[in-house]
Design a protein around this motif. Structure first.
Motif, mmCIF file in Angstrom:
data_model
loop_
_atom_site.group_PDB
_atom_site.id
_atom_site.type_symbol
_atom_site.label_atom_id
_atom_site.label_comp_id
_atom_site.label_asym_id
_atom_site.label_seq_id
_atom_site.Cartn_x
_atom_site.Cartn_y
_atom_site.Cartn_z
ATOM 1 N N CYS A 107 -14.296 -8.797 -5.003
ATOM 2 C CA CYS A 107 -13.312 -7.953 -5.631
ATOM 3 C C CYS A 107 -13.811 -7.455 -6.859
ATOM 4 O O CYS A 107 -14.647 -8.318 -7.798
ATOM 5 N N LEU A 108 -13.458 -6.596 -7.487
ATOM 6 C CA LEU A 108 -13.378 -6.254 -8.786
ATOM 7 C C LEU A 108 -12.365 -6.739 -9.641
ATOM 8 O O LEU A 108 -10.954 -6.595 -9.362
ATOM 9 N N TRP A 109 -12.364 -7.780 -10.374
ATOM 10 C CA TRP A 109 -11.340 -8.611 -10.955
ATOM 11 C C TRP A 109 -11.096 -8.130 -12.703
ATOM 12 O O TRP A 109 -12.193 -8.571 -13.402
ATOM 13 N N ILE A 110 -10.494 -7.255 -13.078
ATOM 14 C CA ILE A 110 -10.403 -6.718 -14.269
ATOM 15 C C ILE A 110 -8.853 -7.153 -14.897
ATOM 16 O O ILE A 110 -8.043 -6.828 -14.311
ATOM 17 N N ASP A 111 -8.729 -7.574 -16.227
ATOM 18 C CA ASP A 111 -7.543 -7.733 -16.807
ATOM 19 C C ASP A 111 -7.398 -7.121 -18.116
ATOM 20 O O ASP A 111 -8.141 -6.594 -18.582
ATOM 21 N N ASP A 112 -6.283 -7.341 -18.763
ATOM 22 C CA ASP A 112 -6.019 -6.665 -20.034
ATOM 23 C C ASP A 112 -6.800 -7.081 -21.132
ATOM 24 O O ASP A 112 -6.801 -6.354 -22.112
ATOM 25 N N GLY A 115 -7.950 -0.150 -0.862
ATOM 26 C CA GLY A 115 -9.458 -0.602 -0.602
ATOM 27 C C GLY A 115 -10.476 -0.436 -1.511
ATOM 28 O O GLY A 115 -11.545 -0.736 -1.573
ATOM 29 N N ASN A 116 -9.934 -0.075 -2.880
ATOM 30 C CA ASN A 116 -10.812 0.551 -4.011
ATOM 31 C C ASN A 116 -11.093 -0.813 -4.776
ATOM 32 O O ASN A 116 -12.469 -0.680 -5.617
ATOM 33 N N LEU A 117 -10.335 -1.651 -4.721
ATOM 34 C CA LEU A 117 -10.835 -2.783 -5.793
ATOM 35 C C LEU A 117 -11.352 -3.960 -4.970
ATOM 36 O O LEU A 117 -11.955 -4.839 -5.468
ATOM 37 N N VAL A 118 -11.455 -3.874 -3.617
ATOM 38 C CA VAL A 118 -12.312 -4.862 -2.751
ATOM 39 C C VAL A 118 -13.562 -4.432 -2.524
ATOM 40 O O VAL A 118 -13.752 -3.148 -2.174
ATOM 41 N N VAL A 119 -14.543 -5.015 -2.599
ATOM 42 C CA VAL A 119 -16.084 -4.759 -2.298
ATOM 43 C C VAL A 119 -16.394 -5.526 -0.892
ATOM 44 O O VAL A 119 -16.369 -6.684 -0.875
ATOM 45 N N THR A 120 -16.742 -4.484 -0.123
ATOM 46 C CA THR A 120 -17.255 -5.186 1.165
ATOM 47 C C THR A 120 -18.999 -5.567 1.147
ATOM 48 O O THR A 120 -19.450 -5.420 0.205
ATOM 49 N N GLU A 121 -19.317 -6.339 2.078
ATOM 50 C CA GLU A 121 -20.814 -6.655 2.022
ATOM 51 C C GLU A 121 -21.869 -5.534 1.953
ATOM 52 O O GLU A 121 -22.903 -5.527 1.281
ATOM 53 N N GLU A 122 -21.499 -4.441 2.482
ATOM 54 C CA GLU A 122 -22.275 -2.915 2.528
ATOM 55 C C GLU A 122 -22.302 -2.658 1.125
ATOM 56 O O GLU A 122 -23.087 -1.823 0.802
ATOM 57 N N GLU A 123 -21.166 -2.625 0.483
ATOM 58 C CA GLU A 123 -21.023 -2.005 -0.894
ATOM 59 C C GLU A 123 -21.500 -2.780 -1.994
ATOM 60 O O GLU A 123 -21.649 -2.502 -3.290
ATOM 61 N N TYR A 124 -21.866 -4.073 -1.964
ATOM 62 C CA TYR A 124 -22.055 -4.966 -2.752
ATOM 63 C C TYR A 124 -23.325 -4.769 -3.697
ATOM 64 O O TYR A 124 -23.437 -4.684 -4.849
ATOM 65 N N GLU A 125 -24.498 -4.073 -3.152
ATOM 66 C CA GLU A 125 -25.654 -3.775 -3.827
ATOM 67 C C GLU A 125 -25.403 -2.669 -4.688
ATOM 68 O O GLU A 125 -25.904 -2.688 -5.792
ATOM 69 N N GLY A 143 -9.091 6.129 -7.220
ATOM 70 C CA GLY A 143 -8.740 5.857 -5.924
ATOM 71 C C GLY A 143 -7.525 5.217 -5.719
ATOM 72 O O GLY A 143 -6.705 5.452 -5.100
ATOM 73 N N VAL A 144 -7.310 4.164 -6.747
ATOM 74 C CA VAL A 144 -6.309 3.157 -6.507
ATOM 75 C C VAL A 144 -5.095 3.756 -7.132
ATOM 76 O O VAL A 144 -3.882 3.978 -6.555
ATOM 77 N N LYS A 145 -5.110 4.625 -8.294
ATOM 78 C CA LYS A 145 -4.178 5.511 -8.755
ATOM 79 C C LYS A 145 -3.459 6.407 -8.046
ATOM 80 O O LYS A 145 -2.233 6.443 -7.751
ATOM 81 N N TYR A 161 -17.509 -7.214 -13.506
ATOM 82 C CA TYR A 161 -16.310 -7.575 -12.854
ATOM 83 C C TYR A 161 -16.046 -8.159 -11.417
ATOM 84 O O TYR A 161 -15.112 -8.110 -10.873
ATOM 85 N N LEU A 162 -17.375 -8.356 -10.934
ATOM 86 C CA LEU A 162 -17.433 -8.722 -9.595
ATOM 87 C C LEU A 162 -16.922 -10.067 -9.416
ATOM 88 O O LEU A 162 -17.675 -10.851 -9.968
ATOM 89 N N ARG A 163 -16.334 -10.488 -8.510
ATOM 90 C CA ARG A 163 -15.857 -11.830 -8.412
ATOM 91 C C ARG A 163 -15.963 -12.129 -6.736
ATOM 92 O O ARG A 163 -15.568 -11.254 -5.966
ATOM 93 N N LYS A 164 -16.003 -13.060 -6.315
ATOM 94 C CA LYS A 164 -15.743 -13.595 -4.854
ATOM 95 C C LYS A 164 -14.394 -13.789 -4.516
ATOM 96 O O LYS A 164 -13.558 -13.795 -5.379
ATOM 97 N N PHE A 165 -14.056 -12.878 -3.535
ATOM 98 C CA PHE A 165 -12.703 -12.754 -2.900
ATOM 99 C C PHE A 165 -12.269 -13.470 -1.556
ATOM 100 O O PHE A 165 -13.009 -12.997 -0.752
ATOM 101 N N ILE A 166 -11.726 -14.386 -1.652
ATOM 102 C CA ILE A 166 -11.421 -15.171 -0.476
ATOM 103 C C ILE A 166 -10.169 -15.259 0.291
ATOM 104 O O ILE A 166 -9.242 -15.501 -0.619
ATOM 105 N N GLY A 167 -10.301 -14.918 1.396
ATOM 106 C CA GLY A 167 -8.974 -14.708 2.353
ATOM 107 C C GLY A 167 -9.111 -16.210 3.321
ATOM 108 O O GLY A 167 -9.979 -16.774 3.317
ATOM 109 N N ALA A 168 -8.141 -16.024 4.553
ATOM 110 C CA ALA A 168 -8.307 -16.867 5.495
ATOM 111 C C ALA A 168 -9.342 -17.047 6.308
ATOM 112 O O ALA A 168 -10.236 -17.968 6.491
#
Length: 921
Positions: free
Chosen positions: A701-706, A662-672, A725-727, A683-690
């Motif tokens: 979500c937080l989207w970070i690459d190399d 749950g650490n790379l995903v940002v909820t509506e409550e955590e957005y601000e 938290g992810v680690k 690094y904030l991106r829209k994250f779309i599921g079904a």
């Protein structure tokens, strides 16, 4: 007519006006009955009737046990009846509740009414049995109305009984009694409760109750019960009781129920109070078929979920046993009605049948099967009696009611308890199964006594079912009952999916499936494999209630291939429907019922289908063949593929899985909070599921690459905390592949994000939707693992996915989540059997798909879920989909596709061609 008008007549005891003038019943046709019980006289006046169903009023309100005796006496003159007992303030309306076959559970239900009570349901019950003046109602229809109106008390009684048993169990726990001993103790008490109320042959009514009330105290109860159990397991020839012993009146029971010694420590005072309350309860109201569900209330919901247990209603049990064997034998009885030789042959066949439930739980399937077969046997014996009377010129039957003649046919009973076998992994339900079978046998014998004047004396218990307390998957079923053509297997084995099996269940799967073990298979499939091996080359017949996964999705070929190759055919099936359980807190599941035999032609297979969503009544239809997907069609098996059949189809990809705790995903409550951190916000991106795709919801979500500045991970406290938290989550994982990714906590666990615009396909959609709602997203919107992605620059695949043909294929062979339809790239997409198309045909699909895009733009304010509401799709969008269907249906050839079944035939025919499988309609 108002409900108060009806109740006013009830209050004034003007039942004649109530039933004749207000409810439209007929006039009385029987003189008063004068009966005597315990030296007291009672008068019953018939107030109304209809086609032999009589309403009786007794202006006295005796105790309920006396009411039951009086009902038996009234029943000699009036088989179908409603009796109303009254005093000035109280009334008991008593209706004999019966099972559908043979009335083997004919017990009075008490509907208590207090004069002046306007909150009662009595008025609704009365309105339910109102007859219109011009209504020509058959007696069977009226009886059905009466059952609907007056049988509800059994449900309330079951709840009350369950509470009593739970209370007793709780007090046993408080007394420190071990679970094994508590199990045996409650099973024994249940038998005694029932013996007190059910007029068991040679058993005094209320005997156990008077013993507890008059001969025990809270301090001596544990010793008194031990002493009683010792007496019950001791033959009268070896009993050594003093003169006047309270135990002398108890009959010898034995049969294993009281054989084992148990340890009973001193009991709480509350236990004795609950025990007396249970003795006051009328246990005959409750059918033994619901005892299992009732007793499971002492177990936790978590225990039921862990074991995969789903306790069964009688209605659903009958959905299994009727088409498996009961309908066949009922039809044969009708055919043999006037032929004694045929009746004898049928009776002998019933006597050879053996029944095995290899996951019997509390015995519900065995109980209902036994009850219905005893009822069927009773009908055979009654008809043989009548034919014998007709043929015997020495017997003068003029003016004699044949049902009142006494015939001792107890020696002719061929359907017996020792023909019923069960296997149950837990001791508690196994014990209840044994007890409940004994009780249903008693009820069947009572019914026989009503018809013939005689019934077998079952005490001491010599004939009993065989219930093995064992793991059915580690036991040779031949050790329980030797396999033969006469063995019928039935039941409701546990449902446990691939992700929820414990280590013991995984071991069972490995042992049963061997090297062919497939993780996607449900635990219930082990019982299918065991059944096939058990029968070998024998004929037999068998049916299981199972999770609907056995006929949907990837598991189907692995399960069904060995069944079909062994020569079994699907005798009947209930397609997926919502399972109702009698156990409180039972899990909501969707199931299928499938039965098998080795017959080639007879009986013709019957397939029950249910409304979308699996709720409501099923519709049974005779069909030529039922295939593994539970549709009328050929026995084809659809295998997953790595590439699509159609070369014009782009590869559909699994999307991005965080594996992040749950650490790379940002909820509506955590957005601000993230937005206010300038480093993290980059690094904030829209994250779309079904869910987000269909309902236009926000998630990020937080989207970070190399290629990003990884020093930002240390500069931002928010990022640093989330990466830690992810680690931690990945390091703690049991999966080595997940632990290996702990070194790059800023990256998703699985990444397949498109670099161009793409089509997003929801992984799961409601089965009620007419079309699969897909939509285009830009590459800066991150797709979650709840959607699939595919490039579609020209709209060709939008047209394919939006067709009725495609969603029918999904619904037919795809997996399900409960009743929701699941999309799979390897199964539902790669196998979609669309013919090879020309360039012009492709363009036609693109043109039709553009109409869908245009129609959606006209409704920008609506989410996909709203636009694709099956009851309220915009007309222009629906017209666009109709055009897509016109184009794609034409590509499948000149076929008639008026309904889903027609489309299924077309799709399977094409699949057979593409896979070079034989296609047989």
């Amino acid at each position: 007519m108002t409900e108060y008008r009806l109740l006013d007549l009830v209050d004034s005891q003007d039942f004649r006006t109530l039933f004749i003038d207000e409810l439209g019943w007929g006039n009385p046709d029987h003189p008063d009955l004068k009966l005597e019980v315990d030296d007291r006289k009672y008068v019953f006046k018939q107030v109304a009737g209809y086609m032999g169903l009589r309403i009786w009023h007794c202006p006295v309100l005796p105790p309920r046990k006396v009411q039951r005796v009086l009902d038996e006496l009234v029943g000699k003159d009036s088989h179908e009846r409603l009796i109303i007992f009254t005093d000035e303030q109280h009334q008991d309306w008593r209706w004999p509740r019966r099972s559908q076959l043979g009335s083997t559970n004919a017990k009075l239900l008490a509907h208590e009414y207090i004069v002046g009570d306007r909150s009662t349901h009595l008025s609704q019950r009365l309105q339910a049995i109102e007859l219109d003046f011009d209504e020509e109602l058959h007696l069977v229809e009226l009886l059905n109305r009466m059952r609907d109106a007056f049988d509800k008390e059994a449900e309330t009684a079951s709840v009350q009984a369950a509470r009593l048993m739970s209370a007793l169990y709780g007090e046993l726990e408080a007394s420190g009694i071990e679970d094994h001993d508590a199990t045996l103790l409650l099973a024994r008490l249940l038998f005694l409760f029932f013996g007190d109320d059910a007029e068991m042959k040679g058993w005094e009514t209320g005997l156990f109750q008077s013993f507890i009330r008059d001969r025990t105290t809270e301090n001596t109860l544990h010793n008194d019960l031990q002493a009683l159990f010792h007496v019950l397991r001791t033959s009268p020839n070896t009993r050594k009781l003093p003169v006047g012993s309270p135990f002398d009146r108890f009959r010898y029971i034995n049969g294993g129920l009281y054989e084992e010694s148990i340890n009973i420590s001193p009991l709480t005072s509350a236990f004795r109070n609950y025990l007396l309350e249970a003795c006051e309860f009328d246990w005959t109201i409750i059918s033994p078929a619901v005892f299992g569900s009732m007793f499971q209330t002492v177990k936790s919901k978590e225990a039921r979920r862990h074991g995969g247990e789903h306790y069964t209603t009688e209605e659903n049990i009958l959905k299994t046993i009727r088409p498996l064997f009961l309908d066949e034998y009922t039809e044969r009885l009708e055919d043999a009605w006037d032929d004694k030789a045929k009746l004898t042959k049928l009776h002998n066949e019933l006597g050879r049948l053996l029944f095995l439930d290899p996951a019997c739980g509390c015995g519900n399937f065995l109980i209902v099967a036994y009850r219905e077969l005893r009822a069927l046997e009773l009908e055979i014996l009654k008809r043989r009696r009548d034919l014998d009377i007709i043929d015997n010129t020495d017997i003068k039957i003029s003016g004699v009611d044949r049902a009142q003649l006494s015939f001792d046919v107890t020696g002719d009973i061929k359907v017996t308890l020792d023909h019923f076998f069960g296997i149950e992994i837990e001791e508690w339900p196994a014990r209840i199964a044994e007890t409940a079978m004994l009780l249903v046998d008693h009820l069947a014998n009572q019914r026989m006594a009503q018809e013939f004047g005689y019934a077998p004396d079952r005490l001491p218990i010599k004939i009993a079912p065989t219930i093995h307390h064992a793991n059915a998957l580690r036991l040779d079923w031949n050790d329980v009952v030797e396999a033969s053509d006469d063995v019928v297997i039935l039941g409701n084995p546990p449902f446990v999916g691939g992700r929820t099996k414990d280590d013991e269940q995984k071991y069972d799967m490995q042992e049963i499936w061997g090297g062919q073990y497939i993780g996607d298979l449900d635990y219930v499939t082990c019982w299918y494999v065991k059944a096939v091996k058990y029968y070998g080359k024998l004929r037999g017949r068998w049916a299981f209630v199972s999770t609907n996964s056995i006929c949907q999705g990837i598991p189907v070929p692995n399960l069904w291939r060995p069944i079909l190759e062994a020569g079994w055919r699907c005798r009947f099936a209930h397609r997926s429907f919502q399972w109702e359980t009698e156990a409180p807190g039972g899990a909501a599941v969707h199931v299928s019922i499938v039965g098998f035999d080795r017959s080639k032609t007879s009986p013709k297979p019957v397939l029950w289908t249910y409304p979308e969503g699996g709720r409501g009544e099923g519709l049974g239809t005779s069909v030529s063949r039922i295939n593994p997907y539970l549709i009328e069609g050929p026995n084809l098996l659809v295998e997953s593929r790595l590439r699509p059949f159609n070369s014009k189809f782009e590869q559909v990809n699994y999307a991005n899985k965080p594996s992040d705790g749950g650490n790379l995903v940002v909820t509506e409550e955590e957005y601000e909070e993230i937005v206010q951190d300038p480093i993290a916000a980059k690094y904030l991106r829209k994250f779309i599921g079904a869910k987000e795709l269909l309902h236009d919801l926000d998630r990020w979500c937080l989207w970070i690459d190399d290629n990003d500045d990884l020093e930002d991970l240390n500069r931002s406290p928010i990022l640093a905390e989330r990466m830690a938290g992810v680690k931690d989550m990945r390091n703690a994982s049991k999966a080595a592949s997940t632990r290996a990714k702990a070194g790059t906590p800023y990256k998703f666990g699985q990444i397949q994000q498109p670099s161009t615009d793409y089509l997003a396909i929801p992984k799961t959609v409601s089965t009620l939707r007419r079309f699969l709602p897909v939509a285009y997203l830009s590459p800066d919107i991150i797709a979650s693992d709840k959607v699939y992605t595919v490039p579609d620059p020209d709209g060709f695949l939008l047209g394919v996915f939006s067709s009725t043909m495609f969603i029918v294929w999904m619904k037919t062979i795809g997996g399900r989540l409960k009743s929701d339809v699941s999309f799979s790239n390897k199964l539902t997409y790669n196998t979609f059997p669309m013919p090879i198309i020309t360039s012009s045909q492709r363009q036609s699909i693109i043109d039709a798909a553009s109409l869908i895009v245009g129609a959606r733009k006209a409704h920008r304010g609506l989410s996909l879920a709203r636009m694709y509401d099956p009851l309220a799709m915009p007309s222009d969008l629906l017209a666009a989909h109709d055009e897509v269907d016109r184009v794609i249906d034409k590509i499948f050839g000149r076929v008639d596709v008026r309904d889903e079944a027609d489309r299924q035939k077309v799709l399977f025919r094409n699949y057979a061609i593409l896979t070079k499988q034989e296609f047989l309609l």
